[in-house]
Design a protein around this motif. Structure first.
Motif, PDB file in Angstrom:
ATOM      1  N   LEU A 173       1.087  -1.056   0.330  1.00 56.16           N
ATOM      2  CA  LEU A 173       0.028   0.095   0.580  1.00 56.16           C
ATOM      3  C   LEU A 173       0.832   1.039  -0.245  1.00 56.16           C
ATOM      4  O   LEU A 173       1.910   1.276   0.806  1.00 56.16           O
ATOM      5  N   HIS A 174       0.361   2.470  -0.949  1.00 56.25           N
ATOM      6  CA  HIS A 174       1.369   3.498  -1.060  1.00 56.25           C
ATOM      7  C   HIS A 174       1.593   4.810   0.195  1.00 56.25           C
ATOM      8  O   HIS A 174       0.273   4.110   1.016  1.00 56.25           O
ATOM      9  N   GLY A 175       2.624   5.764   0.201  1.00 62.38           N
ATOM     10  CA  GLY A 175       1.572   6.934   1.215  1.00 62.38           C
ATOM     11  C   GLY A 175       0.742   7.728   0.745  1.00 62.38           C
ATOM     12  O   GLY A 175      -0.090   7.695  -0.264  1.00 62.38           O
ATOM     13  N   TYR A 176       0.539   8.553   1.642  1.00 59.39           N
ATOM     14  CA  TYR A 176       0.051   9.492   1.603  1.00 59.39           C
ATOM     15  C   TYR A 176      -0.211  10.289   0.146  1.00 59.39           C
ATOM     16  O   TYR A 176       1.407  11.174   0.231  1.00 59.39           O
ATOM     17  N   GLY A 177      -0.619  10.394  -0.732  1.00 61.19           N
ATOM     18  CA  GLY A 177      -0.203  11.042  -1.214  1.00 61.19           C
ATOM     19  C   GLY A 177       0.485  10.542  -2.697  1.00 61.19           C
ATOM     20  O   GLY A 177       0.941  11.031  -3.695  1.00 61.19           O
ATOM     21  N   GLY A 178       0.035   9.350  -2.450  1.00 60.88           N
ATOM     22  CA  GLY A 178       1.089   8.025  -3.297  1.00 60.88           C
ATOM     23  C   GLY A 178       0.305   7.880  -4.598  1.00 60.88           C
ATOM     24  O   GLY A 178      -1.454   8.125  -4.304  1.00 60.88           O
ATOM     25  N   ARG A 223      -8.924  11.807  -1.223  1.00 58.21           N
ATOM     26  CA  ARG A 223     -10.209  12.344  -0.341  1.00 58.21           C
ATOM     27  C   ARG A 223     -10.485  13.466  -0.427  1.00 58.21           C
ATOM     28  O   ARG A 223     -10.105  14.661  -0.983  1.00 58.21           O
ATOM     29  N   GLY A 224     -12.144  14.009  -0.795  1.00 49.82           N
ATOM     30  CA  GLY A 224     -12.723  14.592  -1.007  1.00 49.82           C
ATOM     31  C   GLY A 224     -13.274  14.173  -2.011  1.00 49.82           C
ATOM     32  O   GLY A 224     -12.458  12.875  -3.186  1.00 49.82           O
ATOM     33  N   VAL A 225     -12.757  15.090  -3.576  1.00 51.80           N
ATOM     34  CA  VAL A 225     -12.685  15.101  -5.004  1.00 51.80           C
ATOM     35  C   VAL A 225     -11.647  15.285  -5.371  1.00 51.80           C
ATOM     36  O   VAL A 225     -11.373  14.583  -6.761  1.00 51.80           O
ATOM     37  N   THR A 226     -10.613  16.205  -5.346  1.00 56.92           N
ATOM     38  CA  THR A 226      -9.900  16.308  -6.265  1.00 56.92           C
ATOM     39  C   THR A 226      -8.756  16.344  -5.158  1.00 56.92           C
ATOM     40  O   THR A 226      -7.559  16.794  -5.447  1.00 56.92           O
ATOM     41  N   GLY A 227      -8.860  15.774  -3.426  1.00 57.38           N
ATOM     42  CA  GLY A 227      -7.304  15.235  -2.951  1.00 57.38           C
ATOM     43  C   GLY A 227      -6.651  14.666  -3.104  1.00 57.38           C
ATOM     44  O   GLY A 227      -6.597  13.577  -3.899  1.00 57.38           O
TER      45      GLY A 227
END
Length: 278
Positions: free
Chosen positions: A57-62, A92-96
């Motif tokens: 599993l990739h990290g945040y934003g990956g 996260r959200g629509v474009t996060g």
């Protein structure tokens, strides 16, 4: 889903994060699609079927596609005879940024159901195992590993988080038993071993050592002291053997917030070294 371990093979490990395997659905360039998401997969050149699996599993934003750019990871896993599966997180959200639903961020997609669908789809398409499976992840991916293992330890044969634990307040209790390999950089400042507050104190990363205490409780360990503590190739290691399928190992390496180049070999050696009787 617990089962027999794959036989050991010679590992070829590389130390740098560089261009690796092309992202896609095996030989197809696009990602594999299942209900509620997508995943990428790289297969070993030659191995017995069913193929053991490392889902990373990739990290945040990956992204799953970025996971496959880590040549050390791809080469290290596949040359040990494992299929490497890299799912895509959700925005996260629509474009996060993409991440996972765990702890204080557990809303939206049922991640456990998504991972199960990925395993089932990969088994049908590529002949991967549903029993010889390791769920691993880095940073936010590691947080997800802990929370899924806590809720459903039977979902994978073993769990291997890197640079992540629970968030505060951590769960009061976890199901068990579980096989867990915790790897963390001694100098990690993004996810420090003791945790840290984020969002102006709205959230707080948890303490890795407190998380390990929770896992010892889940595994029914009779002592908090490790069964073995040793130094190996520059890493500090501790191990708790607390019964059948109830094994915890911690590896501290001299580094920061990163996936160490030798991780694939450490993981495979550990996963394949489960004693038949504990």
């Amino acid at each position: 889903m617990r089962g027999l371990k794959p036989g050991a093979a010679v590992a070829a490990l590389f130390a740098f994060w560089v261009s690796g395997a092309a992202a896609g659905c095996g030989a197809a360039p696009e990602a594999c699609a299942v209900q509620d998401g997508r995943y990428h997969i790289v297969l070993p050149e030659a191995s017995a079927v069913p193929l053991p699996v490392v889902m990373f599993l990739h990290g945040y934003g990956g992204s799953g596609a970025q996971v496959l750019k880590n040549k050390a990871l791809v080469e290290g896993v596949t040359q040990r005879g494992y299929a490497l599966i890299a799912p895509e997180g959700r925005k996260r959200g629509v474009t996060g940024p993409q991440s996972w639903g765990f702890g204080p961020f557990d809303d939206g997609r049922d991640e456990g159901a998504f991972f199960a669908a990925v395993l089932a789809d990969a088994s049908a398409r590529f002949g991967t195992s549903g029993a010889q499976t390791v769920l691993a992840g880095f940073s936010a991916g590691a947080f997800m590993v802990h929370y899924l293992a806590c809720r459903d330890p039977e979902a994978f044969a073993a769990y291997a988080p890197v640079s992540g634990a629970f968030w505060r307040p951590q769960p009061e209790a976890c199901a068990g038993p579980v096989r867990l390999l915790q790897v963390h950089g001694w100098r990690d400042e993004v996810v420090p071993l003791e945790g840290r507050p984020l969002g102006g104190g709205r959230w707080e990363q948890g303490d890795v050592f407190a998380g390990l205490e929770l896992w010892r409780q889940a595994n029914g360990c009779t002592s908090h002291a490790p069964d073995r503590a040793w130094r190996e190739d520059g890493q500090l290691r501790r191990r708790w053997d607390c019964g059948p399928g109830a094994e915890i190992e911690m590896v501290l390496f001299d580094g920061g917030h990163a996936l160490p180049g030798g991780w694939a070999g450490w993981m495979a050696d550990w996963f394949e070294d489960e004693p038949a009787v504990r």
